[in-house]
Design an enzyme around this catalytic site. Structure first.
Site, short mmCIF file in Angstrom:
data_model
loop_
_atom_site.label_atom_id
_atom_site.label_comp_id
_atom_site.label_asym_id
_atom_site.label_seq_id
_atom_site.Cartn_x
_atom_site.Cartn_y
_atom_site.Cartn_z
N GLY A 9 -1.59 -0.04 10.16
CA GLY A 9 -2.10 0.48 8.90
C GLY A 9 -3.60 0.73 8.93
O GLY A 9 -4.08 1.78 8.46
N LYS B 230 0.81 -1.23 0.00
CA LYS B 230 0.00 0.00 0.00
C LYS B 230 0.84 1.27 0.00
O LYS B 230 0.46 2.27 -0.62
CB LYS B 230 -0.96 0.00 1.18
CG LYS B 230 -2.09 -1.02 1.04
CD LYS B 230 -3.08 -0.91 2.19
CE LYS B 230 -4.20 -1.92 2.02
NZ LYS B 230 -5.25 -1.76 3.04
N GLY C 76 -5.04 0.04 18.74
CA GLY C 76 -4.13 -0.24 17.64
C GLY C 76 -3.66 1.02 16.95
O GLY C 76 -4.34 2.07 17.00
N ASP D 216 -10.27 2.70 2.46
CA ASP D 216 -10.44 2.03 3.76
C ASP D 216 -11.26 2.88 4.74
O ASP D 216 -12.09 2.35 5.47
CB ASP D 216 -9.07 1.71 4.37
CG ASP D 216 -8.41 0.50 3.72
OD1 ASP D 216 -9.13 -0.34 3.15
OD2 ASP D 216 -7.17 0.40 3.79
P1 NAP Z 1 -0.69 -3.87 11.42
O1 NAP Z 1 -0.33 -2.65 10.64
O2 NAP Z 1 0.28 -4.99 11.49
O3 NAP Z 1 -1.04 -3.41 12.94
C1 NAP Z 1 -1.30 -4.36 13.93
C2 NAP Z 1 -1.77 -3.69 15.22
O4 NAP Z 1 -2.06 -4.73 16.17
C3 NAP Z 1 -0.71 -2.79 15.87
O5 NAP Z 1 -1.34 -1.73 16.53
C4 NAP Z 1 -0.07 -3.75 16.89
O6 NAP Z 1 0.49 -3.08 18.00
C5 NAP Z 1 -1.28 -4.53 17.35
N1 NAP Z 1 -0.87 -5.82 17.91
C6 NAP Z 1 -0.43 -6.91 17.24
N2 NAP Z 1 -0.13 -7.90 18.12
C7 NAP Z 1 -0.36 -7.41 19.36
C8 NAP Z 1 -0.25 -7.93 20.67
N3 NAP Z 1 0.19 -9.20 20.90
N4 NAP Z 1 -0.59 -7.15 21.73
C9 NAP Z 1 -1.03 -5.88 21.52
N5 NAP Z 1 -1.17 -5.32 20.31
C10 NAP Z 1 -0.84 -6.07 19.23
O7 NAP Z 1 -2.04 -4.52 10.89
P2 NAP Z 1 -3.27 -3.78 10.14
O8 NAP Z 1 -3.05 -3.82 8.68
O9 NAP Z 1 -3.50 -2.48 10.82
O10 NAP Z 1 -4.48 -4.80 10.44
C11 NAP Z 1 -4.95 -5.00 11.77
C12 NAP Z 1 -6.20 -5.88 11.76
O11 NAP Z 1 -7.25 -5.22 11.09
C13 NAP Z 1 -6.02 -7.23 11.03
O12 NAP Z 1 -6.68 -8.22 11.79
C14 NAP Z 1 -6.71 -7.03 9.71
O13 NAP Z 1 -7.24 -8.23 9.19
C15 NAP Z 1 -7.83 -6.08 10.12
N6 NAP Z 1 -8.31 -5.26 8.99
C16 NAP Z 1 -9.60 -5.40 8.62
C17 NAP Z 1 -10.08 -4.64 7.57
C18 NAP Z 1 -11.53 -4.80 7.17
O14 NAP Z 1 -11.87 -4.43 6.03
N7 NAP Z 1 -12.39 -5.28 8.05
C19 NAP Z 1 -9.24 -3.74 6.90
C20 NAP Z 1 -7.92 -3.62 7.31
C21 NAP Z 1 -7.45 -4.40 8.37
P3 NAP Z 1 2.04 -2.59 18.00
O15 NAP Z 1 2.07 -1.28 17.27
O16 NAP Z 1 2.38 -2.50 19.44
O17 NAP Z 1 2.83 -3.67 17.28
#
Ligand code: NAP
Length: 286
Positions: free
Chosen positions: A136, A71, A133, A107
């Site tokens: 992204g 992205k 969180g 998004d």
């Molecule tokens: P990302 O950029 O990898 O961010 C992950 C987030 O989760 C960060 O804030 C991270 O905290 C936190 N996290 C991960 N493991 C953790 C733990 N053990 N304890 C506490 N915090 C933790 O991922 P993303 O792209 O934002 O996606 C996040 C979720 O949203 C995914 O499940 C994805 O499938 C979902 N999503 C859904 C849609 C939809 O259309 N419904 C769209 C986009 C994303 P740190 O900063 O501390 O690492």
């Protein structure tokens, strides 16, 4: 579906991309509306991303969705980007015209449209929102909340500096709450959004107690595998309103489909069933 010389082509570039639901949902719409088009999964290694994009333009693709991990790379290759994408610094939708690449980010639109669909009377203006969180997905959510004129965004992230960077990059005023204080940080919030990957199948559970949320609060989990996450199950037990992550996944696809195929597609119960049927026992990914 029959493919011929005038079939309009689009697809999703990601690495990996086999888990993406975008082909399933776009091809459902193409069939529903009888449009001569096809939407393909396009597995693209990061080091080949720029060449792949040029190739799509040369092949006459109408455009593409961009998913992880491309992205931000796509953002840098765009000739123009819409204001929302410029703020977030990432694109998920491209329109290809000749050798010109126009990028946008749907998004935030998908996030807001899913909430609006679930609670049509919802107004976010002046509300207090707790966001778990700072990755992204959180960037798009926080930018969309800021555009909706919420009164306060409480950003709760395990890694505190990442929340501060997000606020700085997006030029949004947020109140950061320490991860260890996340339960109390929900007090008085009208809306709670989980943008972490916690609670997704294969990931650790989200350890959160919803007691401090007021009775009118709405709980939204972006995680959509499983559809009813433990967070949403807890909201249900407390009698709170809740919205699952599938709505955002479906609504974020609408702008791209309209741009490439000329029709604003509907998110119907039939589409939800069609995509949900594919989610059982699998991993997440747009
Ligand atoms: P990302 O950029 O990898 O961010 C992950 C987030 O989760 C960060 O804030 C991270 O905290 C936190 N996290 C991960 N493991 C953790 C733990 N053990 N304890 C506490 N915090 C933790 O991922 P993303 O792209 O934002 O996606 C996040 C979720 O949203 C995914 O499940 C994805 O499938 C979902 N999503 C859904 C849609 C939809 O259309 N419904 C769209 C986009 C994303 P740190 O900063 O501390 O690492």
């Amino acid at each position: 579906m029959s493919i011929d010389g005038s079939t309009r082509l689009a697809g999703v570039l990601g690495w990996p991309v086999s888990h993406s639901r975008s082909p399933r949902l776009h091809n459902f719409w193409l069939e529903q509306y009888g449009i001569n088009g096809a939407y393909l999964p396009l597995p693209t290694r990061p080091e080949q991303f720029a060449a792949a994009l040029r190739g799509l333009a040369a092949l006459g693709f109408a455009g593409a969705n961009i998913t992880l991990p491309h992205k931000q790379a796509a953002f840098k290759l765009c000739d123009t980007v819409d204001p929302f994408a410029a703020r977030v610094g990432a694109v998920n939708t491209l329109v290809l015209t000749g050798d010109q690449i126009a990028g946008s980010n749907s998004d935030g639109f998908g996030f807001l449209a899913a909430l609006q669909e679930a609670v049509p009377s919802l107004s976010l203006q002046g509300k207090t929102v707790a966001v778990l969180g700072a990755g992204g997905a959180a960037r798009a959510v926080v930018a969309a909340l800021a555009q909706s004129h919420v009164a306060q965004i409480r950003l709760i992230n395990r890694t505190g500096p990442r929340a501060e960077h997000l606020a700085h990059d997006l030029r949004v005023a947020v109140t950061t709450v320490r991860w260890g204080e996340r339960n109390d940080g929900l007090a008085g919030a009208d809306l709670l959004v989980n943008t972490t990957s916690l609670g997704m199948s294969g990931q650790p559970p989200l350890d959160l107690v919803l007691e401090a949320l007021p009775a009118h609060a709405l709980v939204n989990d972006l995680v959509y595998v499983p559809l009813e996450t433990p967070l949403l199950a807890q909201a249900r037990r407390r009698g709170l309103r809740f919205v699952d992550g599938l709505g955002m996944l479906l609504h974020q696809a609408r702008p791209g489909f309209r741009l490439w195929f000329g029709r604003d597609p509907e998110v119907t119960a039939a589409l939800r069933r069609h995509v949900a049927a594919d989610l059982i026992g699998t991993n997440a990914g747009a």
